[in-house]
Write an enzyme that holds these catalytic residues in place. Structure first.
Site, PDB file in Angstrom:
ATOM      1  N   TYR A  97       1.194  -1.297   0.105  1.00 46.32           N
ATOM      2  CA  TYR A  97       0.235  -0.204  -0.059  1.00 46.32           C
ATOM      3  C   TYR A  97       1.028   1.553   0.044  1.00 46.32           C
ATOM      4  O   TYR A  97       1.753   1.335   0.969  1.00 46.32           O
ATOM      5  CB  TYR A  97      -1.118   0.155   1.216  1.00 46.32           C
ATOM      6  CG  TYR A  97      -1.850  -1.508   1.105  1.00 46.32           C
ATOM      7  CD1 TYR A  97      -3.294  -0.953   0.272  1.00 46.32           C
ATOM      8  CD2 TYR A  97      -1.937  -1.777   1.683  1.00 46.32           C
ATOM      9  CE1 TYR A  97      -3.868  -1.706   0.443  1.00 46.32           C
ATOM     10  CE2 TYR A  97      -3.032  -3.286   1.682  1.00 46.32           C
ATOM     11  CZ  TYR A  97      -3.923  -2.637   1.191  1.00 46.32           C
ATOM     12  OH  TYR A  97      -4.833  -3.731   0.763  1.00 46.32           O
ATOM     13  N   GLU A  98       0.259   2.425  -0.819  1.00 47.33           N
ATOM     14  CA  GLU A  98       1.805   3.448  -1.190  1.00 47.33           C
ATOM     15  C   GLU A  98       0.925   4.634  -0.709  1.00 47.33           C
ATOM     16  O   GLU A  98       0.988   5.544  -0.703  1.00 47.33           O
ATOM     17  CB  GLU A  98       1.182   3.466  -2.257  1.00 47.33           C
ATOM     18  CG  GLU A  98       2.666   1.907  -2.883  1.00 47.33           C
ATOM     19  CD  GLU A  98       3.277   1.918  -3.658  1.00 47.33           C
ATOM     20  OE1 GLU A  98       4.038   3.490  -4.810  1.00 47.33           O
ATOM     21  OE2 GLU A  98       4.437   1.623  -4.449  1.00 47.33           O
ATOM     22  N   GLN A  99      -0.526   4.873  -0.233  1.00 44.09           N
ATOM     23  CA  GLN A  99      -2.033   5.781  -0.367  1.00 44.09           C
ATOM     24  C   GLN A  99      -2.888   5.707   0.744  1.00 44.09           C
ATOM     25  O   GLN A  99      -2.824   4.003   1.314  1.00 44.09           O
ATOM     26  CB  GLN A  99      -2.001   6.446  -1.397  1.00 44.09           C
ATOM     27  CG  GLN A  99      -1.265   6.939  -2.281  1.00 44.09           C
ATOM     28  CD  GLN A  99      -1.581   6.677  -3.644  1.00 44.09           C
ATOM     29  OE1 GLN A  99      -1.897   7.420  -4.640  1.00 44.09           O
ATOM     30  NE2 GLN A  99      -1.857   5.279  -3.949  1.00 44.09           N
TER      31      GLN A  99
END
Length: 307
Positions: free
Chosen positions: A153-155
């Site tokens: 997950y990046e956001q």
């Protein structure tokens, strides 16, 4: 899809207590390659596999979003397959593992986008997300004969503590039930990303086996010395973690050049710090004849192994 019941939350502290502390990263021969996100037909058998390395394919991605809505919307831990599973099928997974005893296959959760829109870590509640994620992931992992998971997950639309509890409990339960053998996380040098993953590491590092740090995200002007410095910074940020060096084979002018990354890898290996290398991604590497997969594995195969 298979199903699983969530182990009672009261058991989680006890489960964590039995996890052995992570060893400090040292030279090792682990090579990892993401695959399946670009939908260009790349197959496991296209990628050269050196028998002298430990090789992990990482399918990209599964996402707890649905495309039945426009725009896609989150599904609170109910994961769907977004890798090219018409090519990278359960039988293909079984075949590549049978032909290559040094190969394992994992799946990455999250990613940056779905249908060109941002993917956010978004939940209804911790307990409901963990319950849904355990059930849906167990089905996907068992149906596809997979060995582990990767968290990418990046956001985020939750705070670091909420992310930590969701992901930490998920990994703990899946390991306790024997659904997965290993887990990794894939942070990069963004302040918000680091806040979430460092919080996760601080509380649940004992159940996280590898850190697929996205060093290529630092930019095209990065020098070898800077790359090594960035690597050393992550040793401080994720104490005791098995941190992998990395690069991308995508055609880009905004990422660390491959040769710079490989030169840094050689330096790290000489310093006894190169636990492994991962590449984003086999899909891009196909047009280059998988040159860098071959070169990276050759470097790792010659390592003085200590793990």
């Amino acid at each position: 899809m298979g199903s699983a019941k969530l182990i009672a939350v009261v058991l989680l502290p006890a489960l964590l207590a039995f996890q052995a502390p992570m060893a400090t990263a040292v030279n090792s021969n682990l090579f990892r390659d993401y695959i399946g996100a670009i939908f260009n037909g790349v197959k496991f058998t296209d990628v050269p596999i050196n028998p002298k390395v430990r090789f992990d394919f990482i399918l990209a991605f599964i996402i707890d979003y649905t495309t039945e809505t426009n725009p896609p919307t989150p599904t609170n831990g109910k994961f769907n397959i977004f890798w090219q599973n018409t090519v990278l099928t359960p039988s293909a997974v079984a075949s590549i593992k049978q032909s290559n005893p040094n190969v394992r296959v994992a799946v990455s959760m999250g990613g940056a986008t779905v249908n060109d829109r941002p993917v956010f870590f978004n939940i209804t509640s911790v307990d409901s997300w963990v319950n849904n994620a355990v059930e849906s992931l167990t089905g996907i992992i068992q149906d596809n004969n997979l060995d582990g998971i990767d968290i990418d997950y990046e956001q985020f639309q939750v705070d670091p503590d909420t992310f930590t509890e969701c992901v930490g409990r998920l990994i703990t339960v899946l390991k306790a039930k024997g659904v997965i053998k290993f887990a990794s996380i894939a942070p990069f040098g963004n302040a918000e990303v680091q806040r979430h993953y460092m919080a996760l590491w601080a509380k649940y590092g004992a159940v996280i086996d590898y850190i697929n740090f996205q060093f290529y995200a630092y930019g095209a002007s990065t020098t070898e010395a800077q790359y090594v410095d960035f690597f050393n910074q992550q040793i401080v940020n994720y104490p005791g973690g098995n941190i992998l060096a990395s690069f991308t084979t995508a055609a880009t002018t905004t990422s660390v050049p491959v040769e710079t990354a490989l030169s840094a890898c050689r330096t790290l290996q000489k310093e006894g710090k190169l636990y492994g290398i991962f590449i984003w991604a086999a899909d891009h590497s196909r047009s280059q004849g998988f040159k860098y997969e071959t070169e990276s594995q050759a470097l790792l195969a010659n390592a003085t192994i200590s793990y």
